[in-house]
Design a protein around this motif. Sequence first.
Motif, PDB file in Angstrom:
ATOM      1  N   ASN A  74      -5.445   6.309   1.028  1.00  0.00           N
ATOM      2  CA  ASN A  74      -6.387   7.361   1.407  1.00  0.00           C
ATOM      3  C   ASN A  74      -5.657   8.366   2.289  1.00  0.00           C
TER       4      ASN A  74
ATOM      5  N   ARG B 206      -4.727   4.333   4.607  1.00  0.00           N
ATOM      6  CA  ARG B 206      -4.946   2.925   4.288  1.00  0.00           C
ATOM      7  C   ARG B 206      -5.317   2.808   2.823  1.00  0.00           C
ATOM      8  N   CYS B 207      -5.137   1.618   2.274  1.00  0.00           N
ATOM      9  CA  CYS B 207      -5.551   1.334   0.897  1.00  0.00           C
ATOM     10  C   CYS B 207      -6.879   0.590   0.924  1.00  0.00           C
ATOM     11  N   SER B 208      -7.760   0.961   0.017  1.00  0.00           N
ATOM     12  CA  SER B 208      -9.049   0.299  -0.089  1.00  0.00           C
ATOM     13  C   SER B 208      -8.843  -1.176  -0.427  1.00  0.00           C
ATOM     14  N   GLY B 209      -9.533  -2.039   0.294  1.00  0.00           N
ATOM     15  CA  GLY B 209      -9.434  -3.468   0.019  1.00  0.00           C
ATOM     16  C   GLY B 209      -8.322  -4.182   0.751  1.00  0.00           C
ATOM     17  N   ASP B 210      -7.676  -3.497   1.711  1.00  0.00           N
ATOM     18  CA  ASP B 210      -6.551  -4.137   2.406  1.00  0.00           C
ATOM     19  C   ASP B 210      -6.992  -5.113   3.494  1.00  0.00           C
TER      20      ASP B 210
ATOM     21  N   HIS C 189      -8.429  -4.452   6.370  1.00  0.00           N
ATOM     22  CA  HIS C 189      -8.020  -3.929   7.682  1.00  0.00           C
ATOM     23  C   HIS C 189      -8.788  -4.562   8.844  1.00  0.00           C
TER      24      HIS C 189
ATOM     25  N   CYS D 246       0.871  -1.180   0.000  1.00  0.00           N
ATOM     26  CA  CYS D 246       0.000   0.000   0.000  1.00  0.00           C
ATOM     27  C   CYS D 246       0.902   1.221   0.000  1.00  0.00           C
TER      28      CYS D 246
ATOM     29  N   THR E 178      -7.135   8.256   6.120  1.00  0.00           N
ATOM     30  CA  THR E 178      -6.952   7.045   6.923  1.00  0.00           C
ATOM     31  C   THR E 178      -5.563   6.436   6.781  1.00  0.00           C
TER      32      THR E 178
ATOM     33  N   PHE F  43      -1.558  -2.111  -4.307  1.00  0.00           N
ATOM     34  CA  PHE F  43      -2.961  -1.698  -4.370  1.00  0.00           C
ATOM     35  C   PHE F  43      -3.069  -0.525  -5.329  1.00  0.00           C
TER      36      PHE F  43
ATOM     37  N   TRP G 190     -10.581  -9.595  -5.138  1.00  0.00           N
ATOM     38  CA  TRP G 190      -9.572  -8.798  -5.836  1.00  0.00           C
ATOM     39  C   TRP G 190      -9.836  -8.865  -7.331  1.00  0.00           C
TER      40      TRP G 190
END
Length: 97
Positions: A44, A49-53, A55, A38, A47, A96, A65
Amino acid sequence: YCVEFKTESLSHHCALENRPYARWMQYLREGHTVCVACQPPAMNTDTHRCSGDGHNADGSKILHWEAVGNSQCQGTWKKIRQLEHCSCPLVHSFIFT
């Protein structure tokens, strides 16, 4: 950060890919561990964070995926763990988007 996933399923369209820049899709296999990084621009800004990680997903949740450049090459995987310091091998290593 990076996330390790175990591939659970993938469509047969991955094996049919023969464009030079996308041949990596032919090497995807069920049951293999893949490492996904990521990085910014996929991250993002709020956050980090990467979408779809995955979390909030535990190891039993099945996540979906899709390969960039071939939407028919898709499948499912389960999150193994998140790594704060990436040490992804060169093979089976992705990012990602």
